[in-house]
Design a protein around this motif. Structure first.
Motif, short mmCIF file in Angstrom:
data_model
loop_
_atom_site.label_atom_id
_atom_site.label_comp_id
_atom_site.label_asym_id
_atom_site.label_seq_id
_atom_site.Cartn_x
_atom_site.Cartn_y
_atom_site.Cartn_z
N MET A 130 -2.76 -51.53 -58.52
CA MET A 130 -3.38 -50.47 -59.32
C MET A 130 -3.91 -49.36 -58.44
O MET A 130 -3.72 -48.17 -58.72
CB MET A 130 -4.51 -51.05 -60.18
N LEU A 131 -4.58 -49.71 -57.37
CA LEU A 131 -5.16 -48.71 -56.48
C LEU A 131 -4.08 -47.89 -55.76
O LEU A 131 -4.29 -46.71 -55.46
CB LEU A 131 -6.08 -49.38 -55.46
N LYS A 132 -2.94 -48.49 -55.52
CA LYS A 132 -1.85 -47.75 -54.89
C LYS A 132 -1.14 -46.84 -55.89
O LYS A 132 -0.66 -45.76 -55.53
CB LYS A 132 -0.86 -48.72 -54.24
N GLU A 133 -1.07 -47.28 -57.16
CA GLU A 133 -0.44 -46.45 -58.18
C GLU A 133 -1.32 -45.28 -58.58
O GLU A 133 -0.84 -44.26 -59.05
CB GLU A 133 -0.09 -47.31 -59.40
N TYR A 134 -2.63 -45.44 -58.42
CA TYR A 134 -3.59 -44.38 -58.71
C TYR A 134 -4.35 -44.05 -57.42
O TYR A 134 -5.48 -44.51 -57.21
CB TYR A 134 -4.57 -44.81 -59.81
N PRO A 135 -3.73 -43.28 -56.53
CA PRO A 135 -4.29 -43.07 -55.18
C PRO A 135 -5.63 -42.35 -55.14
O PRO A 135 -6.30 -42.38 -54.11
CB PRO A 135 -3.20 -42.25 -54.48
N LYS A 136 -6.03 -41.70 -56.24
CA LYS A 136 -7.32 -41.03 -56.26
C LYS A 136 -8.41 -41.87 -56.94
O LYS A 136 -9.57 -41.45 -57.03
CB LYS A 136 -7.20 -39.67 -56.97
N MET A 137 -8.02 -43.03 -57.41
CA MET A 137 -8.98 -43.89 -58.09
C MET A 137 -10.00 -44.46 -57.12
O MET A 137 -9.67 -44.86 -56.00
CB MET A 137 -8.25 -45.03 -58.81
N GLU A 138 -11.26 -44.51 -57.55
CA GLU A 138 -12.33 -45.15 -56.79
C GLU A 138 -12.99 -46.19 -57.68
O GLU A 138 -13.14 -45.99 -58.89
CB GLU A 138 -13.36 -44.11 -56.33
N ILE A 139 -13.37 -47.31 -57.06
CA ILE A 139 -13.94 -48.40 -57.84
C ILE A 139 -15.25 -48.89 -57.22
O ILE A 139 -15.54 -48.61 -56.06
CB ILE A 139 -12.97 -49.59 -57.95
N GLN A 140 -15.98 -49.63 -58.02
CA GLN A 140 -17.17 -50.32 -57.53
C GLN A 140 -17.02 -51.80 -57.87
O GLN A 140 -16.90 -52.17 -59.03
CB GLN A 140 -18.44 -49.77 -58.18
N LEU A 141 -17.01 -52.64 -56.85
CA LEU A 141 -16.96 -54.08 -57.05
C LEU A 141 -18.36 -54.59 -57.34
O LEU A 141 -19.29 -54.31 -56.57
CB LEU A 141 -16.38 -54.77 -55.82
N GLU A 142 -18.52 -55.33 -58.42
CA GLU A 142 -19.83 -55.79 -58.83
C GLU A 142 -19.84 -57.32 -58.86
O GLU A 142 -19.04 -57.94 -59.56
CB GLU A 142 -20.19 -55.22 -60.21
#
Length: 226
Positions: free
Chosen positions: A143-155
């Motif tokens: 998912m992160l490679k398909e959406y290269p501008k995506m940022e996430i927070q692991l909780e």
């Protein structure tokens, strides 16, 4: 003449009532999932029969499994609109026929705040990721490679029992372990934030093993998509 007219009207009304009574209702089943992670989504389903919308209802998918099930009229065309917080709406038309296979509705996160439940297992009381979780983590990498501008927070979350400070430290180590796995697959660390909650946000306060497993979890919150 009046008697004949009355008889005709009575006959028509009888046909209408019988038609409505004898409608063939069948079950429509399906599941709503995140398209990339394949995780279940709690969503609102708006159902409308076509072309006139005579059958117009709203349902919810199951909060844990994303599965839905309701009755519809056979041999009827329906418009199904699915919406969930943090995801793009999905609208599709279906022809309801006996034997229709369960629907799989895939949704894509498109707004800040979408929360993805990750099926990640750790060794008891440790931050070591078990091998059966690697497939789930690889979906996150994809998912992160398909959406290269995506940022996430692991909780990170633990069960609420035990030492609060120890639970907080454990949840910190676990989200850092997940982050380390993602960055080892060439995902920039700048795109991944972490936050630990320990046992302060339990899904359930029941004492069953199932409840404890639900409380011990890592989730990914979408911070940015573009």
């Amino acid at each position: 003449m009046k008697l004949v007219l009355f008889s005709i009207l009575f006959f028509i009304n009888t046909l209408i009532v019988c038609s409505q009574t004898e409608q063939n209702w069948i079950g429509l089943e399906g599941k709503i999932v995140n398209k990339i992670m394949e995780s279940p989504i709690y969503a609102t389903i708006q159902l409308e029969s076509l072309p006139y919308g005579a059958d117009n209802r709203i349902f919810k998918s199951d909060i844990d499994s994303g599965i839905f099930s309701f009755k519809v009229v056979a041999n009827t065309q329906y418009k199904v609109k699915v919406s969930a917080k943090g995801y793009m709406d999905v609208t599709q038309e279906i022809n309801v026929e006996p034997g229709l296979a369960p629907l799989l509705i895939e949704m894509i996160p498109n707004r800040e705040g979408a929360l993805l439940s990750l099926n990640i297992n750790f060794e008891q009381g440790r931050a070591r990721i078990m091998e059966d979780s690697f497939e789930e983590l690889d979906k996150m990498v994809k998912m992160l490679k398909e959406y290269p501008k995506m940022e996430i927070q692991l909780e990170g979350h633990t069960d609420f029992r035990g030492s609060a400070s120890a639970n907080l430290r454990l949840s910190e180590r676990r989200v850092e372990a997940v982050k380390k796995y993602l960055t080892s697959e060439n995902i920039s660390s700048k795109r991944i934030k972490t936050k630990a909650f320990g046992g302060s946000m339990p899904v359930s306060k029941e004492s069953t093993e199932e409840a404890k497993l639900k409380n011990r979890r890592v989730e990914a919150r979408i911070l940015k998509t573009e």
